[in-house]
Write a protein that holds these residues in place. Structure first.
Motif, PDB file in Angstrom:
ATOM      1  N   UNK A   8       0.607  -1.291   0.097  1.00  0.00           N
ATOM      2  CA  UNK A   8       0.000  -0.004   0.010  1.00  0.00           C
ATOM      3  C   UNK A   8       0.908   1.429  -0.124  1.00  0.00           C
ATOM      4  N   UNK A   9       2.384   1.122   0.171  1.00  0.00           N
ATOM      5  CA  UNK A   9       3.091   2.430   0.230  1.00  0.00           C
ATOM      6  C   UNK A   9       3.310   3.014  -1.097  1.00  0.00           C
ATOM      7  N   UNK A  10       3.616   3.999  -1.207  1.00  0.00           N
ATOM      8  CA  UNK A  10       3.984   4.630  -2.509  1.00  0.00           C
ATOM      9  C   UNK A  10       5.413   4.592  -2.880  1.00  0.00           C
ATOM     10  N   UNK A  11       5.609   4.864  -4.097  1.00  0.00           N
ATOM     11  CA  UNK A  11       7.010   4.959  -4.529  1.00  0.00           C
ATOM     12  C   UNK A  11       7.652   6.267  -4.387  1.00  0.00           C
ATOM     13  N   UNK A  12       8.879   6.377  -4.158  1.00  0.00           N
ATOM     14  CA  UNK A  12       9.720   7.713  -4.038  1.00  0.00           C
ATOM     15  C   UNK A  12       9.947   7.952  -5.420  1.00  0.00           C
ATOM     16  N   UNK A  13       9.625   9.355  -5.656  1.00  0.00           N
ATOM     17  CA  UNK A  13      10.108   9.802  -7.275  1.00  0.00           C
ATOM     18  C   UNK A  13      11.574  10.064  -6.987  1.00  0.00           C
ATOM     19  N   UNK A  50      10.314  20.126  -8.186  1.00  0.00           N
ATOM     20  CA  UNK A  50      11.414  19.820  -8.813  1.00  0.00           C
ATOM     21  C   UNK A  50      11.365  19.374 -10.268  1.00  0.00           C
ATOM     22  N   UNK A  51      11.924  19.758 -11.234  1.00  0.00           N
ATOM     23  CA  UNK A  51      11.686  19.132 -12.708  1.00  0.00           C
ATOM     24  C   UNK A  51      12.632  18.059 -12.550  1.00  0.00           C
ATOM     25  N   UNK A  52      12.367  16.751 -13.194  1.00  0.00           N
ATOM     26  CA  UNK A  52      13.014  15.594 -13.228  1.00  0.00           C
ATOM     27  C   UNK A  52      14.482  15.954 -13.844  1.00  0.00           C
ATOM     28  N   UNK A  53      14.481  16.608 -14.820  1.00  0.00           N
ATOM     29  CA  UNK A  53      15.841  17.153 -15.519  1.00  0.00           C
ATOM     30  C   UNK A  53      16.923  17.698 -14.765  1.00  0.00           C
ATOM     31  N   UNK A  54      16.328  18.674 -13.980  1.00  0.00           N
ATOM     32  CA  UNK A  54      17.128  19.401 -12.937  1.00  0.00           C
ATOM     33  C   UNK A  54      17.687  18.793 -11.959  1.00  0.00           C
ATOM     34  N   UNK A  56      18.128  15.625 -11.912  1.00  0.00           N
ATOM     35  CA  UNK A  56      19.265  14.524 -12.222  1.00  0.00           C
ATOM     36  C   UNK A  56      20.653  15.296 -12.261  1.00  0.00           C
ATOM     37  N   UNK A  57      20.661  16.776 -12.796  1.00  0.00           N
ATOM     38  CA  UNK A  57      21.844  17.464 -12.914  1.00  0.00           C
ATOM     39  C   UNK A  57      22.232  17.723 -11.369  1.00  0.00           C
ATOM     40  N   UNK A  58      21.307  18.139 -10.455  1.00  0.00           N
ATOM     41  CA  UNK A  58      21.594  18.210  -9.050  1.00  0.00           C
ATOM     42  C   UNK A  58      22.222  17.080  -8.432  1.00  0.00           C
ATOM     43  N   UNK A  59      21.475  15.819  -8.782  1.00  0.00           N
ATOM     44  CA  UNK A  59      22.024  14.749  -8.016  1.00  0.00           C
ATOM     45  C   UNK A  59      23.326  14.402  -8.762  1.00  0.00           C
ATOM     46  N   UNK A  60      23.549  14.585  -9.895  1.00  0.00           N
ATOM     47  CA  UNK A  60      24.906  14.113 -10.422  1.00  0.00           C
ATOM     48  C   UNK A  60      26.034  14.942  -9.739  1.00  0.00           C
ATOM     49  N   UNK A  61      25.779  16.426  -9.635  1.00  0.00           N
ATOM     50  CA  UNK A  61      26.765  17.008  -9.017  1.00  0.00           C
ATOM     51  C   UNK A  61      27.027  16.648  -7.459  1.00  0.00           C
ATOM     52  N   UNK A  62      25.890  16.579  -6.866  1.00  0.00           N
ATOM     53  CA  UNK A  62      26.050  16.169  -5.381  1.00  0.00           C
ATOM     54  C   UNK A  62      26.641  14.910  -5.108  1.00  0.00           C
ATOM     55  N   UNK A  63      26.639  13.802  -6.194  1.00  0.00           N
ATOM     56  CA  UNK A  63      27.054  12.713  -5.705  1.00  0.00           C
ATOM     57  C   UNK A  63      28.534  12.317  -6.393  1.00  0.00           C
TER      58      UNK A  63
END
Length: 160
Positions: A8-13, A50-54, A56-63
């Motif tokens: 019953x739990x949702x998925x995390x975006x 947040x826009x998914x494209x943004x 992705x770019x944020x996560x790439x830099x953070x990681x």
């Protein structure tokens, strides 16, 4: 938690990044919080609004420390690709609020130098990193993410 409660739990975006270097090898990092081999490509949550494209770019830099000026986005998955966590770890991850993740993936080409990759970020997720042949990716990651990686690589196969 029971299987019924978990269902019953949702998925995390979430977003994921297939980062390829000029030789066509993919960036993978060894997760810092795992004691066994657990390679993965950069990924992370999408903030509210947040826009998914943004994201992705944020996560790439953070990681990875790789900034948006060093990449070109070549493709993205048509839809969102879900995966379920193993039931025994659902209560431990994200405080038991999600059954797994639903991911939008982006294929990016890295135009920088290896010295511009820096995994020693503010919230470091990887203990080490390397460039890996795409055909090795599925076999080198945790089993519960393998179907996602297969689907994403199939969708991006014309770009690999």
């Amino acid at each position: 938690m029971s299987p019924e409660e978990i269902a019953r739990l949702p998925y995390r975006p979430c977003v994921g990044v297939v980062l390829l270097n000029e030789e066509g090898l993919a960036f993978v990092g060894q997760r810092k919080d795992r004691f066994q081999e657990a390679w993965q490509m950069p990924q992370g949550g999408v903030d509210k609004g947040e826009d998914p494209r943004d994201a992705a770019l944020r996560e790439l830099e953070e990681e990875t420390g790789v900034t948006r000026d060093l990449v070109t986005i070549e493709a993205e998955t048509a839809g969102w690709v879900p995966y379920d966590l193993p039931h025994e770890i659902v209560p431990e991850i994200w405080k038991g609020r999600f059954r797994g993740q639903e991911q939008k993936w982006f294929l990016m080409r890295f135009h920088g130098q290896d010295a511009q990759v820096n995994i020693e970020t503010a919230h470091q997720e990887f203990s080490t990193w390397r460039w890996m042949p795409v055909e090795e990716l599925v076999d080198r990651i945790v089993p519960f993410k393998r179907d996602v990686y297969r689907a994403v690589l199939k969708e991006f196969e014309d770009h690999l």
